[in-house]
Design a protein around this motif. Sequence first.
Motif, PDB file in Angstrom:
ATOM      1  N   ARG A 172       4.246  -2.736 -10.950  1.00 40.93           N
ATOM      2  CA  ARG A 172       2.920  -2.248 -11.319  1.00 40.93           C
ATOM      3  C   ARG A 172       2.327  -1.451 -10.166  1.00 40.93           C
ATOM      4  O   ARG A 172       2.558  -1.750  -8.999  1.00 40.93           O
ATOM      5  CB  ARG A 172       1.999  -3.396 -11.730  1.00 40.93           C
ATOM      6  N   TRP A 173       1.582  -0.426 -10.520  1.00 43.17           N
ATOM      7  CA  TRP A 173       0.839   0.407  -9.575  1.00 43.17           C
ATOM      8  C   TRP A 173      -0.627   0.106  -9.811  1.00 43.17           C
ATOM      9  O   TRP A 173      -1.086   0.076 -10.964  1.00 43.17           O
ATOM     10  CB  TRP A 173       1.136   1.882  -9.842  1.00 43.17           C
ATOM     11  N   TYR A 174      -1.403  -0.147  -8.734  1.00 47.43           N
ATOM     12  CA  TYR A 174      -2.779  -0.605  -8.916  1.00 47.43           C
ATOM     13  C   TYR A 174      -3.681  -0.153  -7.764  1.00 47.43           C
ATOM     14  O   TYR A 174      -3.218   0.169  -6.675  1.00 47.43           O
ATOM     15  CB  TYR A 174      -2.816  -2.128  -9.057  1.00 47.43           C
ATOM     16  N   PHE A 175      -4.997  -0.162  -8.052  1.00 46.84           N
ATOM     17  CA  PHE A 175      -6.004   0.187  -7.057  1.00 46.84           C
ATOM     18  C   PHE A 175      -6.567  -1.069  -6.410  1.00 46.84           C
ATOM     19  O   PHE A 175      -6.665  -2.123  -7.049  1.00 46.84           O
ATOM     20  CB  PHE A 175      -7.165   0.949  -7.710  1.00 46.84           C
ATOM     21  N   THR A 176      -6.957  -0.916  -5.132  1.00 45.78           N
ATOM     22  CA  THR A 176      -7.679  -1.971  -4.425  1.00 45.78           C
ATOM     23  C   THR A 176      -8.969  -1.386  -3.849  1.00 45.78           C
ATOM     24  O   THR A 176      -9.075  -0.174  -3.629  1.00 45.78           O
ATOM     25  CB  THR A 176      -6.846  -2.570  -3.270  1.00 45.78           C
ATOM     26  N   PHE A 177      -9.919  -2.265  -3.632  1.00 48.04           N
ATOM     27  CA  PHE A 177     -11.211  -1.904  -3.060  1.00 48.04           C
ATOM     28  C   PHE A 177     -11.474  -2.883  -1.917  1.00 48.04           C
ATOM     29  O   PHE A 177     -11.585  -4.084  -2.156  1.00 48.04           O
ATOM     30  CB  PHE A 177     -12.307  -1.975  -4.130  1.00 48.04           C
ATOM     31  N   ASP A 178     -11.500  -2.362  -0.706  1.00 40.96           N
ATOM     32  CA  ASP A 178     -11.612  -3.194   0.493  1.00 40.96           C
ATOM     33  C   ASP A 178     -10.551  -4.298   0.500  1.00 40.96           C
ATOM     34  O   ASP A 178     -10.807  -5.445   0.852  1.00 40.96           O
ATOM     35  CB  ASP A 178     -13.014  -3.780   0.639  1.00 40.96           C
ATOM     36  N   GLY A 179      -9.335  -3.941   0.059  1.00 42.46           N
ATOM     37  CA  GLY A 179      -8.199  -4.855   0.117  1.00 42.46           C
ATOM     38  C   GLY A 179      -8.014  -5.781  -1.063  1.00 42.46           C
ATOM     39  O   GLY A 179      -7.029  -6.511  -1.116  1.00 42.46           O
TER      40      GLY A 179
ATOM     41  N   GLN B  19     -23.032  -0.808  -1.815  1.00 40.79           N
ATOM     42  CA  GLN B  19     -23.297   0.499  -1.232  1.00 40.79           C
ATOM     43  C   GLN B  19     -22.638   0.565   0.151  1.00 40.79           C
ATOM     44  O   GLN B  19     -22.529  -0.439   0.845  1.00 40.79           O
ATOM     45  CB  GLN B  19     -24.805   0.683  -1.106  1.00 40.79           C
ATOM     46  N   GLY B  20     -22.206   1.761   0.539  1.00 42.83           N
ATOM     47  CA  GLY B  20     -21.624   1.945   1.864  1.00 42.83           C
ATOM     48  C   GLY B  20     -20.166   2.334   1.784  1.00 42.83           C
ATOM     49  O   GLY B  20     -19.662   2.739   0.734  1.00 42.83           O
ATOM     50  N   LEU B  21     -19.463   2.199   2.898  1.00 41.82           N
ATOM     51  CA  LEU B  21     -18.068   2.601   2.971  1.00 41.82           C
ATOM     52  C   LEU B  21     -17.178   1.616   2.209  1.00 41.82           C
ATOM     53  O   LEU B  21     -17.261   0.404   2.408  1.00 41.82           O
ATOM     54  CB  LEU B  21     -17.617   2.705   4.419  1.00 41.82           C
ATOM     55  N   VAL B  22     -16.335   2.164   1.336  1.00 39.68           N
ATOM     56  CA  VAL B  22     -15.394   1.369   0.551  1.00 39.68           C
ATOM     57  C   VAL B  22     -14.001   1.916   0.817  1.00 39.68           C
ATOM     58  O   VAL B  22     -13.751   3.116   0.654  1.00 39.68           O
ATOM     59  CB  VAL B  22     -15.699   1.437  -0.961  1.00 39.68           C
TER      60      VAL B  22
ATOM     61  N   PRO C  76       0.809  -1.219   0.000  1.00 40.54           N
ATOM     62  CA  PRO C  76       0.000   0.000   0.000  1.00 40.54           C
ATOM     63  C   PRO C  76       0.843   1.270   0.000  1.00 40.54           C
ATOM     64  O   PRO C  76       1.869   1.350   0.669  1.00 40.54           O
ATOM     65  CB  PRO C  76      -0.802  -0.090   1.298  1.00 40.54           C
ATOM     66  N   ILE C  77       0.377   2.249  -0.778  1.00 43.86           N
ATOM     67  CA  ILE C  77       0.982   3.576  -0.787  1.00 43.86           C
ATOM     68  C   ILE C  77       0.070   4.542  -0.041  1.00 43.86           C
ATOM     69  O   ILE C  77       0.501   5.292   0.804  1.00 43.86           O
ATOM     70  CB  ILE C  77       1.182   4.091  -2.226  1.00 43.86           C
ATOM     71  N   GLN C  78      -1.207   4.493  -0.384  1.00 45.43           N
ATOM     72  CA  GLN C  78      -2.188   5.414   0.200  1.00 45.43           C
ATOM     73  C   GLN C  78      -3.553   4.747   0.172  1.00 45.43           C
ATOM     74  O   GLN C  78      -3.830   3.936  -0.696  1.00 45.43           O
ATOM     75  CB  GLN C  78      -2.230   6.717  -0.619  1.00 45.43           C
ATOM     76  N   SER C  79      -4.410   5.115   1.118  1.00 46.01           N
ATOM     77  CA  SER C  79      -5.790   4.636   1.084  1.00 46.01           C
ATOM     78  C   SER C  79      -6.699   5.699   1.675  1.00 46.01           C
ATOM     79  O   SER C  79      -6.250   6.567   2.431  1.00 46.01           O
ATOM     80  CB  SER C  79      -5.952   3.319   1.836  1.00 46.01           C
ATOM     81  N   CYS C  80      -7.951   5.637   1.295  1.00 43.86           N
ATOM     82  CA  CYS C  80      -8.958   6.525   1.867  1.00 43.86           C
ATOM     83  C   CYS C  80     -10.305   5.809   1.807  1.00 43.86           C
ATOM     84  O   CYS C  80     -10.489   4.853   1.054  1.00 43.86           O
ATOM     85  CB  CYS C  80      -9.008   7.866   1.150  1.00 43.86           C
ATOM     86  N   THR C  81     -11.233   6.267   2.616  1.00 40.24           N
ATOM     87  CA  THR C  81     -12.561   5.665   2.663  1.00 40.24           C
ATOM     88  C   THR C  81     -13.528   6.530   1.874  1.00 40.24           C
ATOM     89  O   THR C  81     -13.553   7.752   2.034  1.00 40.24           O
ATOM     90  CB  THR C  81     -13.030   5.530   4.120  1.00 40.24           C
ATOM     91  N   PHE C  82     -14.302   5.876   1.016  1.00 39.96           N
ATOM     92  CA  PHE C  82     -15.290   6.556   0.181  1.00 39.96           C
ATOM     93  C   PHE C  82     -16.667   6.009   0.536  1.00 39.96           C
ATOM     94  O   PHE C  82     -16.833   4.795   0.650  1.00 39.96           O
ATOM     95  CB  PHE C  82     -14.984   6.309  -1.302  1.00 39.96           C
TER      96      PHE C  82
END
Length: 126
Positions: free
Chosen positions: A41-48, A87-90, A5-11
């Motif tokens: 590679r640089w990539y996105f995760t959603f709830d891990g 739906q909800g916090l991701v 992980p580099i950075q994360s935030c809750t949406f």
Amino acid sequence: MSLGPIQSCTFNKMLSSTALKVEWHGSTRIKCLDQNPCCNRWYFTFDGSECRDPQPIEGLVYVDDGNATLNIHRHMSVVGLCTGLNQGLVDVGFAIGNCDGGYVRGYTRTGWNSASRIIIQEIPVN
């Protein structure tokens, strides 16, 4: 050599029927540590986990320097849509990992000497 992980935030995703559009813009660097080609590679995760619908959201840098002297910092944009999220916090994360295919990983830098941005938008899908 940083991986993970580099950075994360809750949406707060308002509807299950929408997609999340994610973007990362910033500086990247990969330097091979020996005379072998290297790749990260640089990539996105959603709830891990990486997005599966429709596909992972990623960008990669491959270097075949031959003498391990290149030290080029490049601007990269990683942009994509992820559907099928509840739906909800991701928890939206941005990370560094290895490339597929058994490539040696390089020494990486992310966001060196520049502003980096993560943008998250909830958008309707048809």
